[in-house]
Scaffold this motif. Structure first.
Motif, PDB file in Angstrom:
ATOM      1  N   VAL A   1       1.015  -1.398  -0.118  1.00 10.91           N
ATOM      2  CA  VAL A   1      -0.134  -0.011   0.128  1.00 10.91           C
ATOM      3  C   VAL A   1       1.061   0.849   0.037  1.00 10.91           C
ATOM      4  CG1 VAL A   1      -1.412   1.425   1.315  1.00 10.91           C
ATOM      5  CG2 VAL A   1      -2.170  -1.592   1.088  1.00 10.91           C
ATOM      6  N   LEU A   2       0.517   2.227  -1.227  1.00 12.69           N
ATOM      7  CA  LEU A   2       1.377   3.331  -0.818  1.00 12.69           C
ATOM      8  C   LEU A   2       0.560   4.431  -1.139  1.00 12.69           C
ATOM      9  CD1 LEU A   2       2.099   1.375  -3.064  1.00 12.69           C
ATOM     10  CD2 LEU A   2       4.581   2.691  -3.173  1.00 12.69           C
ATOM     11  N   VAL A   3       1.187   4.810   0.068  1.00  7.49           N
ATOM     12  CA  VAL A   3       0.248   6.533   0.366  1.00  7.49           C
ATOM     13  C   VAL A   3       0.828   7.526  -0.236  1.00  7.49           C
ATOM     14  CG1 VAL A   3      -1.085   7.246   2.162  1.00  7.49           C
ATOM     15  CG2 VAL A   3      -0.187   4.833   2.917  1.00  7.49           C
ATOM     16  N   HIS A   4       0.067   8.778  -0.627  1.00  8.41           N
ATOM     17  CA  HIS A   4       0.153   9.784  -1.250  1.00  8.41           C
ATOM     18  C   HIS A   4      -0.675  10.914  -0.406  1.00  8.41           C
ATOM     19  CE1 HIS A   4       1.029   6.638  -3.947  1.00  8.41           C
ATOM     20  NE2 HIS A   4       1.898   7.591  -4.575  1.00  8.41           N
ATOM     21  N   ALA A   5      -0.375  11.858  -0.794  1.00  8.63           N
ATOM     22  CA  ALA A   5      -0.187  13.203   0.231  1.00  8.63           C
ATOM     23  C   ALA A   5      -2.198  13.923  -0.343  1.00  8.63           C
ATOM     24  CB  ALA A   5       0.510  14.283   0.209  1.00  8.63           C
ATOM     25  N   ASP A   6      -2.536  13.356  -1.561  1.00  6.02           N
ATOM     26  CA  ASP A   6      -4.022  13.494  -1.596  1.00  6.02           C
ATOM     27  C   ASP A   6      -3.434  13.112  -3.749  1.00  6.02           C
ATOM     28  OD1 ASP A   6      -2.265  15.305  -3.978  1.00  6.02           O
ATOM     29  OD2 ASP A   6      -2.377  17.047  -2.471  1.00  6.02           O
ATOM     30  N   ARG A   7      -5.168  13.255  -3.824  1.00  3.21           N
ATOM     31  CA  ARG A   7      -5.528  12.925  -5.251  1.00  3.21           C
ATOM     32  C   ARG A   7      -4.628  13.771  -5.998  1.00  3.21           C
ATOM     33  NH1 ARG A   7     -11.309  11.749  -6.086  1.00  3.21           N
ATOM     34  NH2 ARG A   7     -11.299  11.647  -8.631  1.00  3.21           N
ATOM     35  N   ALA A   8      -3.497  14.663  -6.725  1.00  3.29           N
ATOM     36  CA  ALA A   8      -3.376  15.174  -7.644  1.00  3.29           C
ATOM     37  C   ALA A   8      -1.974  14.596  -7.378  1.00  3.29           C
ATOM     38  CB  ALA A   8      -3.517  16.950  -7.083  1.00  3.29           C
ATOM     39  N   ALA A   9      -0.974  14.382  -6.816  1.00  8.58           N
ATOM     40  CA  ALA A   9      -0.499  13.881  -5.965  1.00  8.58           C
ATOM     41  C   ALA A   9       0.035  12.280  -6.171  1.00  8.58           C
ATOM     42  CB  ALA A   9       0.465  14.218  -4.433  1.00  8.58           C
ATOM     43  N   LEU A  10      -1.555  11.414  -5.846  1.00 11.28           N
ATOM     44  CA  LEU A  10      -1.986   9.967  -6.408  1.00 11.28           C
ATOM     45  C   LEU A  10      -1.231   9.898  -7.922  1.00 11.28           C
ATOM     46  CD1 LEU A  10      -2.452   7.324  -5.564  1.00 11.28           C
ATOM     47  CD2 LEU A  10      -5.093   8.338  -5.765  1.00 11.28           C
ATOM     48  N   ALA A  11      -2.405  10.894  -8.792  1.00 10.66           N
ATOM     49  CA  ALA A  11      -2.285  10.624 -10.194  1.00 10.66           C
ATOM     50  C   ALA A  11      -1.020  10.653 -10.518  1.00 10.66           C
ATOM     51  CB  ALA A  11      -3.280  11.793 -10.590  1.00 10.66           C
ATOM     52  N   ALA A  12      -0.216  11.722 -10.080  1.00 10.83           N
ATOM     53  CA  ALA A  12       0.997  12.215 -10.801  1.00 10.83           C
ATOM     54  C   ALA A  12       2.119  11.111 -10.133  1.00 10.83           C
ATOM     55  CB  ALA A  12       1.341  13.698 -10.531  1.00 10.83           C
ATOM     56  N   SER A  13       1.730  10.389  -9.820  1.00  9.20           N
ATOM     57  CA  SER A  13       3.172   9.507  -9.427  1.00  9.20           C
ATOM     58  C   SER A  13       3.165   8.139  -9.556  1.00  9.20           C
ATOM     59  CB  SER A  13       2.973   9.312  -7.751  1.00  9.20           C
ATOM     60  OG  SER A  13       3.550   7.990  -7.278  1.00  9.20           O
ATOM     61  N   VAL A  14       1.535   8.054  -9.829  1.00 11.36           N
ATOM     62  CA  VAL A  14       1.144   6.572 -10.508  1.00 11.36           C
ATOM     63  C   VAL A  14       1.349   6.914 -12.577  1.00 11.36           C
ATOM     64  CG1 VAL A  14      -0.573   4.900 -11.566  1.00 11.36           C
ATOM     65  CG2 VAL A  14      -0.544   6.140  -8.296  1.00 11.36           C
ATOM     66  N   ALA A  15       1.153   7.945 -12.512  1.00 12.63           N
ATOM     67  CA  ALA A  15       1.421   8.661 -13.649  1.00 12.63           C
ATOM     68  C   ALA A  15       2.596   8.132 -14.552  1.00 12.63           C
ATOM     69  CB  ALA A  15       1.048   9.512 -14.197  1.00 12.63           C
ATOM     70  N   ALA A  16       3.671   8.880 -13.500  1.00 13.67           N
ATOM     71  CA  ALA A  16       5.598   8.909 -13.739  1.00 13.67           C
ATOM     72  C   ALA A  16       5.649   7.318 -13.382  1.00 13.67           C
ATOM     73  CB  ALA A  16       5.861   9.221 -12.383  1.00 13.67           C
ATOM     74  N   ARG A  17       5.647   6.387 -12.537  1.00 15.39           N
ATOM     75  CA  ARG A  17       5.329   4.559 -12.361  1.00 15.39           C
ATOM     76  C   ARG A  17       5.119   3.832 -13.433  1.00 15.39           C
ATOM     77  NH1 ARG A  17       6.514   1.830  -7.148  1.00 15.39           N
ATOM     78  NH2 ARG A  17       6.693   3.188  -6.273  1.00 15.39           N
ATOM     79  N   PHE A  18       3.958   4.328 -13.930  1.00 15.54           N
ATOM     80  CA  PHE A  18       3.384   3.320 -15.297  1.00 15.54           C
ATOM     81  C   PHE A  18       4.824   4.070 -16.316  1.00 15.54           C
ATOM     82  CE2 PHE A  18       1.510   3.649 -19.248  1.00 15.54           C
ATOM     83  CZ  PHE A  18       0.927   2.242 -19.337  1.00 15.54           C
ATOM     84  N   ILE A  19       4.933   4.991 -16.633  1.00 20.03           N
ATOM     85  CA  ILE A  19       5.951   5.371 -17.824  1.00 20.03           C
ATOM     86  C   ILE A  19       6.897   4.474 -17.648  1.00 20.03           C
ATOM     87  CG2 ILE A  19       7.770   7.072 -18.922  1.00 20.03           C
ATOM     88  CD1 ILE A  19       4.607   9.118 -18.559  1.00 20.03           C
ATOM     89  N   THR A  20       7.646   4.849 -15.717  1.00 22.71           N
ATOM     90  CA  THR A  20       9.539   4.037 -16.141  1.00 22.71           C
ATOM     91  C   THR A  20       8.996   2.478 -15.886  1.00 22.71           C
ATOM     92  OG1 THR A  20       9.415   4.044 -13.655  1.00 22.71           O
ATOM     93  CG2 THR A  20       9.723   6.314 -14.606  1.00 22.71           C
ATOM     94  N   THR A  21       7.395   1.866 -15.415  1.00 24.10           N
ATOM     95  CA  THR A  21       7.814   0.813 -15.921  1.00 24.10           C
ATOM     96  C   THR A  21       7.417  -0.086 -17.429  1.00 24.10           C
ATOM     97  OG1 THR A  21       6.691   0.427 -13.036  1.00 24.10           O
ATOM     98  CG2 THR A  21       6.227  -1.319 -14.639  1.00 24.10           C
ATOM     99  N   ALA A  22       6.792   0.644 -17.788  1.00 19.52           N
ATOM    100  CA  ALA A  22       6.318   0.114 -19.215  1.00 19.52           C
ATOM    101  C   ALA A  22       7.533   0.404 -19.734  1.00 19.52           C
ATOM    102  CB  ALA A  22       5.306   1.492 -20.093  1.00 19.52           C
ATOM    103  N   VAL A  23       8.612   1.229 -19.373  1.00 20.93           N
ATOM    104  CA  VAL A  23       9.941   1.358 -20.569  1.00 20.93           C
ATOM    105  C   VAL A  23      10.462  -0.151 -20.425  1.00 20.93           C
ATOM    106  CG1 VAL A  23      11.791   2.848 -20.593  1.00 20.93           C
ATOM    107  CG2 VAL A  23       9.653   3.280 -20.880  1.00 20.93           C
ATOM    108  N   ASP A  24      10.765   0.206 -18.658  1.00 21.64           N
ATOM    109  CA  ASP A  24      11.495  -1.160 -18.254  1.00 21.64           C
ATOM    110  C   ASP A  24      10.907  -3.088 -19.093  1.00 21.64           C
ATOM    111  OD1 ASP A  24      13.520   0.621 -16.827  1.00 21.64           O
ATOM    112  OD2 ASP A  24      11.379   0.092 -15.041  1.00 21.64           O
ATOM    113  N   LEU A  25       9.786  -2.449 -19.395  1.00 23.13           N
ATOM    114  CA  LEU A  25       9.257  -4.188 -19.412  1.00 23.13           C
ATOM    115  C   LEU A  25       9.437  -4.248 -20.987  1.00 23.13           C
ATOM    116  CD1 LEU A  25       5.597  -4.191 -16.997  1.00 23.13           C
ATOM    117  CD2 LEU A  25       7.326  -5.886 -17.717  1.00 23.13           C
ATOM    118  N   LEU A  26       8.960  -2.551 -21.417  1.00 23.22           N
ATOM    119  CA  LEU A  26       9.198  -3.066 -23.089  1.00 23.22           C
ATOM    120  C   LEU A  26      10.769  -3.331 -23.376  1.00 23.22           C
ATOM    121  CD1 LEU A  26       7.058  -0.216 -23.966  1.00 23.22           C
ATOM    122  CD2 LEU A  26       6.836  -1.972 -24.838  1.00 23.22           C
ATOM    123  N   HIS A  27      11.658  -2.662 -22.599  1.00 24.69           N
ATOM    124  CA  HIS A  27      13.211  -3.757 -22.738  1.00 24.69           C
ATOM    125  C   HIS A  27      13.828  -4.626 -22.513  1.00 24.69           C
ATOM    126  CE1 HIS A  27      17.064  -2.963 -22.789  1.00 24.69           C
ATOM    127  NE2 HIS A  27      17.248  -3.738 -21.278  1.00 24.69           N
TER     128      HIS A  27
END
Length: 256
Positions: A7-33
């Motif tokens: 469970v990863l807790v974020h300060a608020d809804r905006a921080a949550l969306a930004a954090s998940v988006a950033a993690r998705f981009i980096t994870t997608a790049v790694d998985l594609l490689h």
């Protein structure tokens, strides 16, 4: 295979969306490689749409080779194609229509104004899933599956006390008695969702706190469907502080 549930807790809804988006981009790049191509399952709802908006707005968006990303949906409302309540339309508006991605990489459920009825549409999606499998199974290799969670603990269109959450054979189910409108829907089954390498559940708001707390406390999947969701490697709950109100501190971690 080692399984982790976090469970990863974020300060608020905006921080949550930004954090998940950033993690998705980096994870997608790694998985594609690692894999060469990946399969991502999308969900509906306002928080999920905010995540896709944040992916689209990111300066790192085009570090992902979208030509090798395939998008599927965990569920869909049985509505006309252009209805704004369709998960597909929300995802296209937020992200997919902005990407340089082949049309054949996008795999939506059929709409109610198409040529098929509900049962035929479900059967067709199951066939499309099987056709995309490359290891002799009936499903593609789902790498990341996004899910929202309702206040009642439902995930995709698998609702408490309805038989869909107990289905353990079919990959795609039809729903005709959803307690949340519209009554008719199409959804992946629990085993299909749980075939995913990584499941990312994204929750925000105080109305999600009880369902999350019950799921992590070991509630029955019939009572709280999200309790029956578990990815093959990782199950990450990305939440804001309000949604984490009933989660024991030893199960939480701060966002990165």
């Amino acid at each position: 295979m080692t399984h982790e549930r976090r469970v990863l807790v974020h300060a608020d809804r905006a921080a949550l969306a930004a954090s998940v988006a950033a993690r998705f981009i980096t994870t997608a790049v790694d998985l594609l490689h690692e894999e060469g191509d990946i399969h991502v399952v999308l969900t509906g709802g306002s928080v999920a749409t905010e995540v896709l908006d944040a992916v689209n707005a990111s300066a790192a968006r085009d570090t992902v080779d979208w030509e090798h990303v395939n998008f599927w949906w965990g569920d869909e409302r049985w509505l006309p194609y252009a209805d704004p309540e369709r998960n597909e339309l929300q995802a296209r508006t937020a992200l997919l229509d902005h990407l340089d991605i082949p049309a054949e990489n996008i795999h939506p459920f059929a709409s109610s104004d198409g040529p098929r009825d509900l049962d035929a549409a479900g059967a067709a999606y199951a066939e499309e899933l099987e056709a995309a499998s490359n290891d002799g199974t009936v499903l593609p290799r789902f790498d990341i599956t996004f899910l929202g969670v309702g206040p009642d603990g439902h995930i995709a269109s698998l609702f408490p006390h309805l038989p869909g959450i107990r289905e353990d054979t079919a990959s795609v189910l039809t729903v005709r008695n959803s307690p949340k409108p519209p009554a008719e829907r199409l959804t992946l089954s629990r085993p299909a969702l749980n075939s995913s390498r990584c499941i990312w559940l994204v929750l925000a708001g105080p109305d999600k706190a009880s369902a999350l707390g019950l799921a992590l406390a070991g509630a029955s999947r019939d009572e709280v469907p999200v309790a029956g969701i578990k990815g093959r490697r990782y199950t990450n709950f990305f939440v804001d502080r309000e949604a984490a109100a009933e989660v024991p501190e030893n199960l939480t971690a701060s966002s990165f």
